[in-house]
Scaffold this motif. Structure first.
Motif, PDB file in Angstrom:
ATOM      1  N   HIS A 110      -0.550  11.903  -5.758  1.00 44.98           N
ATOM      2  CA  HIS A 110      -1.519  13.050  -6.290  1.00 44.98           C
ATOM      3  C   HIS A 110      -0.248  13.866  -6.973  1.00 44.98           C
ATOM      4  CE1 HIS A 110      -0.712  16.248  -3.522  1.00 44.98           C
ATOM      5  NE2 HIS A 110      -0.793  15.381  -2.616  1.00 44.98           N
TER       6      HIS A 110
ATOM      7  N   PHE B 282      -1.767  -3.822 -11.841  1.00 42.92           N
ATOM      8  CA  PHE B 282      -3.317  -3.630 -11.963  1.00 42.92           C
ATOM      9  C   PHE B 282      -3.579  -2.617 -12.959  1.00 42.92           C
ATOM     10  CE2 PHE B 282      -3.585  -5.798  -7.812  1.00 42.92           C
ATOM     11  CZ  PHE B 282      -4.607  -6.611  -8.125  1.00 42.92           C
TER      12      PHE B 282
ATOM     13  N   TRP C 119      -1.845  13.360   2.108  1.00 46.31           N
ATOM     14  CA  TRP C 119      -2.049  12.817   0.851  1.00 46.31           C
ATOM     15  C   TRP C 119      -2.944  13.678  -0.030  1.00 46.31           C
ATOM     16  CZ3 TRP C 119      -3.204   9.554   4.951  1.00 46.31           C
ATOM     17  CH2 TRP C 119      -4.747   9.233   4.987  1.00 46.31           C
TER      18      TRP C 119
ATOM     19  N   ARG D  39       6.520  -1.912  -7.427  1.00 50.52           N
ATOM     20  CA  ARG D  39       5.665  -2.686  -6.429  1.00 50.52           C
ATOM     21  C   ARG D  39       5.702  -4.232  -6.466  1.00 50.52           C
ATOM     22  NH1 ARG D  39       0.044  -0.798  -4.638  1.00 50.52           N
ATOM     23  NH2 ARG D  39      -0.477  -1.553  -6.536  1.00 50.52           N
ATOM     24  N   ALA D  40       5.464  -4.628  -7.812  1.00 53.32           N
ATOM     25  CA  ALA D  40       5.383  -5.864  -8.265  1.00 53.32           C
ATOM     26  C   ALA D  40       6.732  -6.538  -8.357  1.00 53.32           C
ATOM     27  CB  ALA D  40       4.401  -6.184  -9.488  1.00 53.32           C
TER      28      ALA D  40
ATOM     29  N   VAL E  11     -10.314  -1.925  -5.661  1.00 55.47           N
ATOM     30  CA  VAL E  11      -9.119  -2.262  -6.334  1.00 55.47           C
ATOM     31  C   VAL E  11      -7.763  -2.503  -5.405  1.00 55.47           C
ATOM     32  CG1 VAL E  11      -8.468   0.155  -6.984  1.00 55.47           C
ATOM     33  CG2 VAL E  11      -7.271  -1.929  -8.254  1.00 55.47           C
ATOM     34  N   TYR E  12      -7.969  -1.427  -4.071  1.00 53.33           N
ATOM     35  CA  TYR E  12      -7.093  -1.300  -3.256  1.00 53.33           C
ATOM     36  C   TYR E  12      -7.190  -2.684  -2.294  1.00 53.33           C
ATOM     37  CZ  TYR E  12      -6.926   3.647  -4.260  1.00 53.33           C
ATOM     38  OH  TYR E  12      -6.986   4.713  -5.122  1.00 53.33           O
TER      39      TYR E  12
ATOM     40  N   GLU F 202       6.794   3.877   0.184  1.00 55.98           N
ATOM     41  CA  GLU F 202       5.933   3.034   0.928  1.00 55.98           C
ATOM     42  C   GLU F 202       5.023   2.131  -0.074  1.00 55.98           C
ATOM     43  OE1 GLU F 202       4.345   4.940   4.976  1.00 55.98           O
ATOM     44  OE2 GLU F 202       4.125   6.176   3.435  1.00 55.98           O
TER      45      GLU F 202
ATOM     46  N   PHE G 221       5.107  -2.168  -0.558  1.00 54.12           N
ATOM     47  CA  PHE G 221       4.043  -2.697   0.196  1.00 54.12           C
ATOM     48  C   PHE G 221       3.812  -4.122   0.073  1.00 54.12           C
ATOM     49  CE2 PHE G 221      -0.390  -4.309   0.207  1.00 54.12           C
ATOM     50  CZ  PHE G 221      -0.778  -4.012   1.376  1.00 54.12           C
TER      51      PHE G 221
ATOM     52  N   TYR H 160       3.857  12.191  -2.753  1.00 49.34           N
ATOM     53  CA  TYR H 160       2.403  11.275  -2.618  1.00 49.34           C
ATOM     54  C   TYR H 160       1.728  11.006  -4.262  1.00 49.34           C
ATOM     55  CZ  TYR H 160       2.151  11.316   2.147  1.00 49.34           C
ATOM     56  OH  TYR H 160       2.345  11.061   3.684  1.00 49.34           O
TER      57      TYR H 160
ATOM     58  N   PHE I 178      -1.178  -9.336  -2.645  1.00 44.44           N
ATOM     59  CA  PHE I 178       0.310  -9.620  -1.985  1.00 44.44           C
ATOM     60  C   PHE I 178       0.297 -10.371  -0.902  1.00 44.44           C
ATOM     61  CE2 PHE I 178       1.225  -5.811  -4.959  1.00 44.44           C
ATOM     62  CZ  PHE I 178       2.387  -6.229  -5.353  1.00 44.44           C
TER      63      PHE I 178
ATOM     64  N   GLU J 222      -6.049   0.020 -13.615  1.00 44.98           N
ATOM     65  CA  GLU J 222      -6.037   1.496 -13.265  1.00 44.98           C
ATOM     66  C   GLU J 222      -5.065   1.878 -12.211  1.00 44.98           C
ATOM     67  OE1 GLU J 222     -10.143  -0.006 -11.306  1.00 44.98           O
ATOM     68  OE2 GLU J 222      -8.383  -1.243 -12.152  1.00 44.98           O
ATOM     69  N   THR J 223      -5.061   3.069 -11.890  1.00 43.03           N
ATOM     70  CA  THR J 223      -4.140   3.432 -10.781  1.00 43.03           C
ATOM     71  C   THR J 223      -4.385   2.863  -9.593  1.00 43.03           C
ATOM     72  OG1 THR J 223      -5.365   5.483 -10.682  1.00 43.03           O
ATOM     73  CG2 THR J 223      -3.256   5.719 -12.050  1.00 43.03           C
ATOM     74  N   SER J 224      -3.734   1.876  -9.014  1.00 41.60           N
ATOM     75  CA  SER J 224      -3.942   1.056  -8.153  1.00 41.60           C
ATOM     76  C   SER J 224      -2.991   1.256  -6.918  1.00 41.60           C
ATOM     77  CB  SER J 224      -3.975  -0.358  -8.257  1.00 41.60           C
ATOM     78  OG  SER J 224      -2.558  -0.794  -8.727  1.00 41.60           O
ATOM     79  N   ILE J 225      -2.216   2.306  -7.049  1.00 42.01           N
ATOM     80  CA  ILE J 225      -1.325   2.671  -6.118  1.00 42.01           C
ATOM     81  C   ILE J 225      -1.971   3.504  -4.875  1.00 42.01           C
ATOM     82  CG2 ILE J 225       0.905   2.496  -7.400  1.00 42.01           C
ATOM     83  CD1 ILE J 225       0.907   5.330  -7.298  1.00 42.01           C
ATOM     84  N   PHE J 226      -1.708   3.039  -3.571  1.00 37.44           N
ATOM     85  CA  PHE J 226      -2.365   3.707  -2.487  1.00 37.44           C
ATOM     86  C   PHE J 226      -2.164   5.160  -2.380  1.00 37.44           C
ATOM     87  CE2 PHE J 226      -1.321  -0.540  -1.293  1.00 37.44           C
ATOM     88  CZ  PHE J 226      -2.614  -1.309  -1.127  1.00 37.44           C
ATOM     89  N   PRO J 227      -3.422   6.023  -2.558  1.00 38.33           N
ATOM     90  CA  PRO J 227      -3.162   7.664  -2.498  1.00 38.33           C
ATOM     91  C   PRO J 227      -2.376   8.089  -1.151  1.00 38.33           C
ATOM     92  CG  PRO J 227      -5.506   7.050  -3.245  1.00 38.33           C
ATOM     93  CD  PRO J 227      -4.755   5.720  -2.658  1.00 38.33           C
ATOM     94  N   TRP J 228      -2.667   7.271  -0.196  1.00 36.65           N
ATOM     95  CA  TRP J 228      -2.300   7.565   1.524  1.00 36.65           C
ATOM     96  C   TRP J 228      -0.800   7.103   1.633  1.00 36.65           C
ATOM     97  CZ3 TRP J 228      -6.642   4.750   0.228  1.00 36.65           C
ATOM     98  CH2 TRP J 228      -6.573   3.433   0.229  1.00 36.65           C
ATOM     99  N   MET J 229      -0.253   6.478   0.576  1.00 36.60           N
ATOM    100  CA  MET J 229       1.363   6.102   1.018  1.00 36.60           C
ATOM    101  C   MET J 229       2.240   6.933  -0.084  1.00 36.60           C
ATOM    102  SD  MET J 229       1.215   2.163   1.278  1.00 36.60           S
ATOM    103  CE  MET J 229      -0.227   1.198   2.043  1.00 36.60           C
TER     104      MET J 229
END
Lengths: 250, 261
Positions: free
Chosen positions: B131, B80, A247, B145-146, A148-149, B93, B97, B129, A156, B82-89
């Motif tokens: 989480h 999207f 994170w 984001r969209a 999904v990522y 951020e 994106f 973050y 985008f 499911e949770t589609s946001i990046f865990p590392w940002m």
């Protein structure tokens, strides 16, 4: 309750050491083979003062650091490349699968043929030991970044470079780090074993030569020191990981 | 503002043990500035259609025309499932994106994202973050984001499916408010007939796989829309039942298909 548990967990090793001291002093075990904790401490002190300990620890740490750096950096690079390209993976996967199961210490004699009996062969065996867990974890990490990522990035219109830098690499980083932690453990085992048989210095040499000369107190100092080094390196790596992967709340 | 014309669109997936016909003869026109909701049984190809619109899949038959008049703005942006946001940002951020992908410089990204994050109630959480966030907050980031890329078509794939009922209601209200300011063309996929009627201008009911358009229902509630009075209205209750009458048969068929009957 919490205070009491902490007290108990401090007391239990102290009690063990006291029992150990006592059994040796009372002659319940043979003092020629099991050194009493007090004698180990004395030996630790003497070896620290004489500089003998610092020399052996320094040599081992240097071999680990050099070998680790030489092994991990190409492992991460190759792993990333394999994770990104199916053809690259098809080329290297069977090679890695074939070599990975060999205990790396078993190729030390071969490495000594190539690199001689000096430092290079020891550093090489550490490097090769560190290489495999890291390369395997890196390409697994890259290949398993959640679909999904990648869809998000594509939707985008992100460039390939951005997808790699912002999505694939950070997504794989926790798995890469797990590989590095694994590699560190393997490297400690390998360097001590290599120094047992093929070195005139280092902690492994200290342990082995002390045993051969029945200097049991010095042998125990070697064990103590390698345990402390292992613990400190693990803590240090965990700290680096905590900063590199903020994170993750572990 | 954009217009979508799908003519006898088809999509086959050949990858698996046997090919799967996800869409066949899917014909639909989405008007510009319209909020169009797609409902249908699981596996009916709703998501496939959305992914084709987002250019994450290519159709294997038929034609798709997407008229986007403004070349300076992205054609589509996806929220999207499911949770589609990046865990590392961090939140900011993540929300930026889409702009980062379009090469917008950092300062400019922050200038555009911050007001939107404040609007969706995340002004205090810009450096958090994912989480540290609740499910609802994560989806707000995804929506921000969209929206911030100012797409000409907004594609939403069951964005609220994972939320509990109360949070879902809140998010629906927020989305209606946000959308009514911009009136972007929206294709919104949902399982919930209620949600489709609350949000949409039209509701497209799809058949079981392979998905076709079964019936299109016009939603009579006026804009700007007050979801509370919609929920309280008699028409709303009747339309939910009407929609269910259209869909029930398809859901039963889809279920039979899953069981291999």
């Amino acid at each position: 309750m919490k205070g009491r548990e902490r007290l108990l967990s401090i007391l239990s090793p102290l009690l063990l050491i006291a029992a150990w001291e006592l059994t040796v002093r009372l002659g319940l075990v043979d003092g020629r083979f099991i050194a009493a904790p007090s004698l180990i401490l004395v030996a630790l002190w003497n070896m620290s003062v004489s500089g003998e300990l610092a020399r052996d620890v320094g040599v081992s740490l240097w071999r680990i650091a050099a070998g680790f750096a030489i092994g991990v950096v190409p492992a991460v690079l190759l792993g990333l490349w394999m994770g990104l390209s199916r053809s690259v993976r098809a080329v290297f996967d069977p090679l890695i699968a074939a070599v990975y199961p060999i205990p790396k210490i078993a190729i030390l004699p071969l490495l000594m043929v190539f690199f001689g009996i000096g430092e290079s062969s020891k550093i090489a065996v550490v490097a090769i030991s560190a290489f495999f867990p890291v390369v395997i974890n890196t390409y697994t990490g890259v290949a398993n970044v959640d679909r999904v990522y990648l869809d998000v990035a594509q939707s985008f219109g992100a460039s390939r470079a951005l997808v790699f830098r912002r999505v694939v690499f950070p997504g794989a980083l926790p798995v890469i780090f797990a590989g590095i932690r694994l590699a560190l453990g393997v490297c400690l085992i390998v360097i001590v074993s290599a120094e047992f048989v093929a070195a005139r210095s280092g902690i492994g040499f200290l342990i082995w030569s002390s045993w051969e000369m029945l200097l049991i107190d010095k042998m125990f100092v070697g064990l103590l020191v390698i345990a402390v080094i292992g613990t400190l390196l693990t803590i240090g790596l965990r700290e680096i990981q905590r900063r590199a992967i903020p994170w993750r709340n572990e | 503002m954009a217009e979508i014309v799908a003519e006898r669109l088809g999509k086959r997936f050949d990858g698996g043990a046997r090919p799967v016909e996800a869409l066949t003869d899917f014909t639909l026109k989405v008007r510009q500035g319209e909020f169009c909701c797609l409902v249908g049984p699981s596996g009916c190809g709703k998501t496939t259609f959305l992914r084709i619109l987002a250019r994450l899949e290519t159709p294997s038959g038929g034609t798709l025309e997407v008229r986007v008049p403004d070349p300076t703005r992205p054609a589509t942006a996806v929220v999207f499932q499911e949770t589609s946001i990046f865990p590392w940002m961090t939140v900011i951020e993540n929300a930026a994106f889409g702009l980062e992908a379009r090469g917008v410089p950092r300062k400019e990204r922050e200038r555009r994202v911050l007001p939107l994050l404040r609007k969706v109630g995340l002004g205090e959480f810009t450096d958090a973050y994912p989480h540290q966030l609740s499910g609802g907050m994560k989806q707000r980031v995804s929506i921000a984001r969209a929206f911030v890329t100012e797409p000409q078509i907004l594609l939403m794939d069951e964005p609220f499916a994972a939320l509990d009922a109360q949070n879902r209601t809140l998010m629906q209200d927020e989305l209606v408010a946000l959308w009514e300011e911009q009136r972007t063309t929206v294709v919104f996929i949902t399982h919930s007939l209620e949600e489709a009627l609350l949000l949409g201008d039209r509701v497209v009911a799809m058949t079981a796989r392979p998905g076709r358009v079964k019936q299109v229902v016009d939603v009579p509630f006026p804009r700007p829309r007050n979801t509370r009075s919609v929920r309280a209205s008699e028409t709303y209750g009747r339309l939910v039942v009407d929609l269910w009458n259209i869909l029930e048969e398809e859901v039963m068929r889809a279920r039979a298909g899953e069981q291999g009957i």
